[in-house]
Design an enzyme around this catalytic site. Structure first.
Site, mmCIF file in Angstrom:
data_model
loop_
_atom_site.group_PDB
_atom_site.id
_atom_site.type_symbol
_atom_site.label_atom_id
_atom_site.label_comp_id
_atom_site.label_asym_id
_atom_site.label_seq_id
_atom_site.Cartn_x
_atom_site.Cartn_y
_atom_site.Cartn_z
ATOM 1 N N ASP A 38 -3.880 -12.786 -13.211
ATOM 2 C CA ASP A 38 -4.367 -13.240 -11.813
ATOM 3 C C ASP A 38 -4.780 -15.143 -11.748
ATOM 4 O OD1 ASP A 38 -5.925 -12.397 -9.483
ATOM 5 O OD2 ASP A 38 -7.339 -13.852 -9.785
ATOM 6 N N TYR A 95 -12.261 -21.597 -5.349
ATOM 7 C CA TYR A 95 -13.356 -20.758 -6.299
ATOM 8 C C TYR A 95 -14.247 -21.743 -6.613
ATOM 9 C CZ TYR A 95 -10.545 -17.128 -4.304
ATOM 10 O OH TYR A 95 -9.323 -16.464 -3.539
ATOM 11 N N ARG A 122 -3.146 -2.040 -6.303
ATOM 12 C CA ARG A 122 -3.348 -0.047 -6.376
ATOM 13 C C ARG A 122 -3.338 1.052 -5.274
ATOM 14 N NH1 ARG A 122 -8.395 -4.367 -4.600
ATOM 15 N NH2 ARG A 122 -6.746 -5.349 -3.556
ATOM 16 N N ARG A 126 -5.410 1.940 -13.949
ATOM 17 C CA ARG A 126 -7.095 1.288 -13.102
ATOM 18 C C ARG A 126 -8.569 2.034 -14.381
ATOM 19 N NH1 ARG A 126 -10.623 -0.726 -12.629
ATOM 20 N NH2 ARG A 126 -10.374 -2.060 -10.896
ATOM 21 N N ARG A 157 2.024 -8.985 -4.523
ATOM 22 C CA ARG A 157 1.103 -8.081 -5.341
ATOM 23 C C ARG A 157 1.502 -7.017 -5.353
ATOM 24 N NH1 ARG A 157 -4.585 -8.874 -4.659
ATOM 25 N NH2 ARG A 157 -4.987 -11.138 -4.422
HETATM 26 O O1 CP3 Z 1 1.895 -7.684 -7.959
HETATM 27 C C1 CP3 Z 1 1.387 -9.667 -8.416
HETATM 28 O O2 CP3 Z 1 1.170 -9.735 -7.366
HETATM 29 C C2 CP3 Z 1 0.954 -9.683 -9.674
HETATM 30 C C3 CP3 Z 1 -0.419 -9.853 -9.718
HETATM 31 C C4 CP3 Z 1 -1.114 -10.796 -9.668
HETATM 32 C C5 CP3 Z 1 -2.786 -9.954 -8.642
HETATM 33 N N1 CP3 Z 1 -3.767 -11.479 -8.092
HETATM 34 C C6 CP3 Z 1 -3.469 -9.292 -9.170
HETATM 35 C C7 CP3 Z 1 -4.625 -8.325 -8.679
HETATM 36 C C8 CP3 Z 1 -0.946 -12.168 -8.918
HETATM 37 C C9 CP3 Z 1 0.315 -12.566 -8.132
HETATM 38 C C10 CP3 Z 1 -2.835 -12.332 -8.043
HETATM 39 C C11 CP3 Z 1 -2.493 -13.526 -7.341
HETATM 40 C C12 CP3 Z 1 -3.313 -13.896 -6.441
HETATM 41 N N2 CP3 Z 1 -4.849 -13.613 -7.132
HETATM 42 C C13 CP3 Z 1 -4.457 -14.860 -5.767
HETATM 43 C C14 CP3 Z 1 -3.015 -15.395 -5.052
HETATM 44 C C15 CP3 Z 1 -2.680 -14.639 -4.367
HETATM 45 C C16 CP3 Z 1 -2.808 -14.256 -2.472
HETATM 46 O O3 CP3 Z 1 -3.276 -12.591 -2.617
HETATM 47 O O4 CP3 Z 1 -3.359 -14.543 -1.866
HETATM 48 C C17 CP3 Z 1 -5.814 -14.951 -5.571
HETATM 49 C C18 CP3 Z 1 -5.997 -15.794 -4.407
HETATM 50 C C19 CP3 Z 1 -6.319 -14.267 -6.038
HETATM 51 C C20 CP3 Z 1 -7.654 -13.897 -5.988
HETATM 52 C C21 CP3 Z 1 -7.822 -12.597 -6.579
HETATM 53 N N3 CP3 Z 1 -8.106 -11.159 -7.536
HETATM 54 C C22 CP3 Z 1 -8.771 -11.619 -5.021
HETATM 55 C C23 CP3 Z 1 -8.828 -12.633 -4.397
HETATM 56 C C24 CP3 Z 1 -8.895 -10.845 -5.510
HETATM 57 C C25 CP3 Z 1 -9.771 -9.420 -5.105
HETATM 58 C C26 CP3 Z 1 -8.912 -9.020 -4.097
HETATM 59 C C27 CP3 Z 1 -8.221 -7.839 -4.191
HETATM 60 O O5 CP3 Z 1 -7.180 -8.162 -3.150
HETATM 61 O O6 CP3 Z 1 -8.358 -7.054 -4.066
HETATM 62 C C28 CP3 Z 1 -8.081 -10.030 -7.129
HETATM 63 C C29 CP3 Z 1 -8.105 -8.982 -8.051
HETATM 64 C C30 CP3 Z 1 -6.939 -8.775 -8.240
HETATM 65 N N4 CP3 Z 1 -5.564 -9.291 -7.964
HETATM 66 C C31 CP3 Z 1 -5.857 -7.568 -7.992
HETATM 67 C C32 CP3 Z 1 -4.758 -7.315 -8.524
HETATM 68 C C33 CP3 Z 1 -3.833 -6.115 -8.545
HETATM 69 C C34 CP3 Z 1 -7.296 -6.328 -6.765
HETATM 70 C C35 CP3 Z 1 -8.064 -5.707 -8.702
HETATM 71 C C36 CP3 Z 1 -8.867 -4.106 -9.269
HETATM 72 O O7 CP3 Z 1 -7.447 -3.581 -9.324
HETATM 73 O O8 CP3 Z 1 -8.755 -3.734 -8.933
#
Ligand code: CP3
Length: 344
Positions: free
Chosen positions: A72, A147, A27, A36, A23
């Site tokens: 994502d 999911y 943010r 964003r 990640r």
């Molecule tokens: O920088 C990176 O790692 C690349 C981008 C990336 C995102 N999500 C961006 C993201 C990657 C590799 C993921 C993987 C992801 N997404 C996983 C597996 C990794 C882990 O954390 O276990 C999972 C379970 C998700 C599903 C997901 N997406 C959730 C549960 C959420 C909400 C929780 C949160 O952290 O906000 C997201 C949203 C998300 N994915 C954001 C980002 C940058 C936040 C969105 C925003 O900008 O508001």
């Protein structure tokens, strides 16, 4: 291109331990927040120029040794036939979750080049601009299934386990469709130019070892063998990150991945003892260590670098995604510390 990360994935000798952070685009970076503020998360994922820009931010700011595609894990679930939204408070939401045969039979297997072309466009922009390798990724079938069945994040994963235990054939049919989608998705990313892929199995740890072996692992194995025969001359490293799975590390190893991702719940040295000295590992700093003082961050990083000496290869990472509240300076300090401590 700097190839330290790829060399470490392949177990080759490196001058220092490469590092990237799960990640790393997101943010906690003001530069990300700025973009964003103008577009919602899904639009950002689907606008190649912006997604590419956001992918590059942590490479410049943190000086990490690899980039990870900004997207994502739920992106391919939308073209399977589900309605995906992201809520700021609840995370991903999938309306009309898959709970029965009729819902499962309506799902499509994705043809990634046609159904999510924007992902391949992001990759094509990035491979021209990057000075470090690009990691593509996908969710693992089991994590994606949770999911799709729960409709979002969950506490007890009751619906998922109910389907697994009451209707194992239906669950298996759903898993096969997701697996075929993941294979198409990762092959398309490889064709577009990613240098490595990571499979995220965030929810593997909610399963007993017995259920993991029966209901999750076979599909990961199937994906990995499909990718190995696809463009086999490229030998793309495959990383498998099964969160909260140290109690079943020997099963996780059977996935056949080149690199195993570890969370912070296990001493990296103990993990290597169990995986074997031929193994390559990635991890495993608790993301909350980044809220400690500089010297504390450095000590904890040194402990991991030292503990990983017995492995054939080590890629430094956090044990899970970096938290939105993380001070950027601490992340920069961590990357510097890993490079410095491990230089030989
Ligand atoms: O920088 C990176 O790692 C690349 C981008 C990336 C995102 N999500 C961006 C993201 C990657 C590799 C993921 C993987 C992801 N997404 C996983 C597996 C990794 C882990 O954390 O276990 C999972 C379970 C998700 C599903 C997901 N997406 C959730 C549960 C959420 C909400 C929780 C949160 O952290 O906000 C997201 C949203 C998300 N994915 C954001 C980002 C940058 C936040 C969105 C925003 O900008 O508001």
């Amino acid at each position: 291109m700097k190839d330290t990360f790829l060399k470490a994935c392949k177990g080759q000798t490196v001058d220092y331990t490469p590092v990237w952070l799960m990640r790393q685009a997101g943010r906690y970076l003001p530069e990300y927040q700025k973009i964003r503020a103008k577009v919602d998360f899904l639009t950002l994922c689907k606008t190649p120029e912006l997604a590419a820009q956001v992918t590059l931010q942590p490479v410049d700011i943190l000086q990490v040794d690899a980039a990870i595609l900004f997207s994502d894990i739920l992106i391919p679930v939308e073209p399977m036939g589900m309605n995906l939204t992201f809520s700021d408070s609840k995370g991903p939401l999938l309306s009309e979750p898959v709970r029965d045969e009729s819902a499962a039979s309506k799902l499509r297997v994705v043809d990634a080049d046609n159904d999510v072309p924007f992902v391949m466009e992001i990759i094509k922009i990035l491979v021209n601009e990057l000075s470090v390798p690009l990691i593509g990724f996908s969710g693992a079938p089991f994590t994606l299934a949770t999911y799709m069945i729960e409709g979002g994040s969950s506490k007890n994963f009751l619906q998922t386990k109910r389907m697994m235990y009451q209707s194992p054939e239906l669950f298996a049919a759903l898993m096969e469709k997701i697996t075929a989608t993941v294979i198409s998705y990762l092959k398309a990313q490889i064709n577009a130019g990613v240098h490595a892929v990571q499979i995220f199995d965030t929810w593997a740890g909610i399963l007993s070892p017995q259920d993991f072996e029966r209901h999750a692992l076979p599909y990961v194995k199937k994906i990995i063998s499909a990718l190995r025969t696809h463009k086999s001359d490229l030998r793309i490293p495959i990383i498998y990150f099964a969160f909260n799975s140290d109690a079943m590390l020997s099963l996780v190893k059977q996935s056949g991945a080149d690199v195993l991702g570890l969370d912070w719940r296990i001493e990296i040295k103990d993990a290597i003892d169990r995986i074997g000295s031929e193994g390559v590992v990635q991890g495993n700093l608790d993301p909350c260590v980044l809220f400690g003082a500089r010297s504390f961050i450095r000590d904890r990083a040194a402990h991991i670098v030292k503990g990983a000496k017995g492995a054939k290869g080590h890629i430094f990472n956090l044990g899970h995604g970096i938290l939105p509240e993380t001070p950027v300076d601490s992340a920069i300090a961590l990357v510097n510390a890993v490079h410095e401590i491990s230089s030989r």
